[in-house]
Motif scaffolding. Structure first.
Motif, PDB file in Angstrom:
ATOM      1  N   ARG A   1       0.719  -1.381  -0.012  1.00 54.15           N
ATOM      2  CA  ARG A   1      -0.043  -0.039   0.043  1.00 54.15           C
ATOM      3  C   ARG A   1       0.830   1.239  -0.098  1.00 54.15           C
ATOM      4  N   LEU A   2       1.847   1.318   0.711  1.00 50.87           N
ATOM      5  CA  LEU A   2       2.745   2.442   0.897  1.00 50.87           C
ATOM      6  C   LEU A   2       3.552   2.717  -0.289  1.00 50.87           C
ATOM      7  N   PHE A   3       4.287   1.680  -1.155  1.00 49.51           N
ATOM      8  CA  PHE A   3       4.724   1.795  -2.297  1.00 49.51           C
ATOM      9  C   PHE A   3       3.900   2.131  -3.458  1.00 49.51           C
ATOM     10  N   ILE A   4       2.706   1.727  -3.452  1.00 53.05           N
ATOM     11  CA  ILE A   4       1.638   2.104  -4.549  1.00 53.05           C
ATOM     12  C   ILE A   4       1.437   3.524  -4.410  1.00 53.05           C
ATOM     13  N   ASN A   5       1.199   3.885  -3.203  1.00 55.21           N
ATOM     14  CA  ASN A   5       0.873   5.345  -2.904  1.00 55.21           C
ATOM     15  C   ASN A   5       2.036   6.312  -3.245  1.00 55.21           C
ATOM     16  N   LEU A   6       3.378   5.803  -3.043  1.00 55.46           N
ATOM     17  CA  LEU A   6       4.408   6.502  -3.487  1.00 55.46           C
ATOM     18  C   LEU A   6       4.498   6.908  -4.927  1.00 55.46           C
ATOM     19  N   GLU A   7       4.293   5.664  -5.434  1.00 56.77           N
ATOM     20  CA  GLU A   7       4.232   5.773  -7.049  1.00 56.77           C
ATOM     21  C   GLU A   7       3.392   6.700  -7.699  1.00 56.77           C
ATOM     22  N   LYS A   8       2.091   6.715  -7.185  1.00 54.94           N
ATOM     23  CA  LYS A   8       0.903   7.988  -7.449  1.00 54.94           C
ATOM     24  C   LYS A   8       1.582   8.979  -7.058  1.00 54.94           C
ATOM     25  N   LEU A   9       2.107   9.483  -6.128  1.00 54.03           N
ATOM     26  CA  LEU A   9       2.589  10.721  -5.510  1.00 54.03           C
ATOM     27  C   LEU A   9       3.706  11.390  -6.556  1.00 54.03           C
ATOM     28  N   LYS A  10       4.590  10.165  -6.923  1.00 49.67           N
ATOM     29  CA  LYS A  10       5.729  10.710  -7.888  1.00 49.67           C
ATOM     30  C   LYS A  10       5.263  11.052  -9.163  1.00 49.67           C
ATOM     31  N   ASN A  11       4.186  10.298  -9.831  1.00 53.96           N
ATOM     32  CA  ASN A  11       3.518  10.599 -10.836  1.00 53.96           C
ATOM     33  C   ASN A  11       2.916  11.776 -10.846  1.00 53.96           C
ATOM     34  N   SER A  12       2.502  12.492  -9.814  1.00 49.63           N
ATOM     35  CA  SER A  12       1.792  13.463  -9.711  1.00 49.63           C
ATOM     36  C   SER A  12       2.663  14.674  -9.319  1.00 49.63           C
ATOM     37  N   ASP A  13       3.990  14.519  -9.602  1.00 54.40           N
ATOM     38  CA  ASP A  13       5.186  15.373  -9.242  1.00 54.40           C
ATOM     39  C   ASP A  13       5.190  15.925  -7.925  1.00 54.40           C
ATOM     40  N   ASP A  14       4.714  15.011  -6.847  1.00 55.16           N
ATOM     41  CA  ASP A  14       4.905  15.237  -5.602  1.00 55.16           C
ATOM     42  C   ASP A  14       6.645  15.403  -5.120  1.00 55.16           C
ATOM     43  N   GLY A  15       6.902  16.441  -4.592  1.00 62.41           N
ATOM     44  CA  GLY A  15       8.354  16.736  -4.167  1.00 62.41           C
ATOM     45  C   GLY A  15       8.863  15.750  -2.986  1.00 62.41           C
TER      46      GLY A  15
END
Length: 504
Positions: free
Chosen positions: A80-94
């Motif tokens: 769950r954590l790494f799926i969320n991290l991938e989504k955030l990276k794709n949305s340009d989260d810093g």
């Protein structure tokens, strides 16, 4: 730095993981921690200590970054954590990319719990797998000890936890080898040959399962199981004592409230099963050489039969220099052994397993002598064991019994190098890397061991007797006293042999 200086908001924020990273429902925060940690705690480990540690960590960190393993499995949390991290990276989260790069895992529990986390991280095949630090909450605590985190159960107060977090922040990363086990036997005509654990399958065996019919490893007409380990695989004497201990603990958990009681129970079981007088209590027909044939792969790829002395009753395949409560059964071979037998010190990332044999519990006590070691059998990247009896097996401190088909009592166990995982280690820890410039390879150890088993053991016994002359006279009397008077087992813990008993 004193522990009192650590109890500040500035220090604690170094380990903080923002809530929106852990759950998409939370509001985003502009925050970049220096050393974000995800903490997994087995609240049932260490008697009451696991539960107390859980409360303390949750009072310091974000409650969602401290997971109770009795409530949620680590694979679902990490996925769950790494799926969320991938989504955030794709949305340009810093924050997400930097947090993924710096993330560390802390796991508090026994060796089996630590192995559980290592297996999950390996199975996820992450592009940037986080390194893992281990808190010693078990009985043997071989994994934490190998990397400098200690053997004794830790303090659970706020200052102790803050001090441990500071150690994690300053720890170094080390890669260690991981090992794959493949076990195959002819499918029984009736019944099942699934592994039998002490009442339930241990956590470290989470990946030890029957392969599917579509798996490339599946062979028609055979049952095939697979798993992995990071510390050791063993069979025979030590595994049998461990199986009895785990069975007793599962049946009567209220009796196992602290590390001292657990170690005392190990001592009683080791004596009551007769391993100090194995030749009297255990028939030689059950020794390893009589029931098991072993082939090892040499470093250049050739296979050869491994010669196992007929008196060996326990065989241990080591990845780390920590076994039986922190002892090193392989030791450090001297220059003659390195030249004549092509042996090396036990590096944790060299792609080699150290294979050691023991005759009985007295043979194991040799490890307490200066430069003491077990019977060095081989050092290889791969081995195959063909066993003609149902043995109790053990990986990373967790035992299970392997039944065999009645019509074909043969099981083949293949152990091979799988890859590497990252651990966090205290500087100057017992584990050494082949890349370490201060490794023991450059040192010539004063070790007068011999290829002759009796000569080698006799020499180490003399060293041990010189170390503890007054107590050494007890060596033929206290095992008998314990078998006759089980209530005396607590006294054994304070004997000069306590380390061996702690992890038999």
């Amino acid at each position: 730095m004193e522990s009192l200086d650590l109890d500040t908001e500035e220090f604690i924020k170094k380990f903080y993981i923002p809530r929106y990273i852990l759950g998409p429902e939370s509001k985003a925060e502009s925050f970049k921690p220096e050393c974000p940690v995800l903490v997994f705690i087995n609240s049932r480990s260490g008697g009451q200590l696991g539960g107390e540690l859980l409360i303390t960590y949750r009072s310091i960190l974000n409650e969602k970054q401290v997971i109770d393993l009795t409530e949620e499995a680590p694979d679902s949390v990490l996925r769950r954590l790494f799926i969320n991290l991938e989504k955030l990276k794709n949305s340009d989260d810093g924050t997400a990319p930097e947090l993924e790069k710096k993330l560390k895992i802390i796991v508090a529990g026994g060796d089996g719990t630590a192995g559980w986390l290592l297996g999950v991280v390996s199975d996820l095949k992450l592009s940037q797998p986080p390194p893992i630090a281990t808190v010693p909450l078990g009985t043997g605590n071989n994994l934490p000890f190998a990397f400098g985190w200690g053997k004794k159960n830790p303090g659970t107060d706020r200052n102790s936890v803050l001090s441990f977090l500071d150690q994690v922040r300053r720890a170094k990363e080390m890669k260690i080898d991981s090992w794959h086990i493949l076990m195959r036997m002819r499918a029984p005509r009736q019944g099942s040959c699934d592994p039998i654990a002490p009442l339930e399958l241990p956590h470290s065996l989470h990946a030890f399962h029957r392969v599917s019919s579509t798996d490339d490893l599946n062979v028609e007409g055979y049952d095939t199981f697979r798993g992995g380990f990071w510390n050791y695989f063993s069979m025979g004497m030590d595994a049998q004592v461990s199986y009895a201990f785990h069975s007793e603990r599962k049946l009567h958990p209220e009796k196992f409230k602290n590390q001292l009681v657990n170690q005392s129970t190990y001592a009683k079981l080791g004596c009551s099963q007769g391993w100090f007088f194995a030749s009297l209590f255990h028939p030689s027909s059950r020794n390893i050489a009589q029931l098991c044939k072993v082939k090892v792969m040499k470093r250049h790829g050739d296979w050869q039969d491994l010669s196992i002395p007929h008196s060996i009753r326990s065989i241990v395949c080591l990845n780390l220099p920590s076994f039986s409560g922190g002892l090193n059964p392989w030791g450090t071979p001297n220059s003659n052994k390195r030249r004549d037998r092509d042996l090396t010190p036990p590096f944790v990332d060299d792609g080699l397993l150290e294979i050691v044999g023991f005759r009985d519990a007295w043979h194991g006590l040799v490890l307490l002598a200066p430069n003491g070691h077990g019977r060095r059998l081989a050092q290889n990247p791969m081995l195959i064991l063909r066993c003609a009896a149902d043995y109790i097996l053990r990986i990373d401190g967790e035992p299970w019994k392997q039944p065999l088909p009645v019509d074909d009592e043969t099981v083949v166990v293949e152990i091979s190098h799988l890859g590497q995982v990252k651990m966090l280690a205290v500087h100057g820890c017992k584990s050494k890397s082949v890349l370490d410039l201060q490794s023991p390879m450059a040192q010539d150890v004063d070790e007068r061991d011999s290829d002759n088993e009796d000569e080698s053991v006799g020499e180490e016994w003399r060293k041990l007797e010189q170390q503890t002359p007054s107590r050494f006279q007890m060596r033929l009397t206290f095992p008998i006293s314990i078998m006759r008077n089980p209530e005396l087992t607590s006294a054994v813990i304070w004997s000069p042999y306590k380390q061996w008993f702690w992890g038999l």
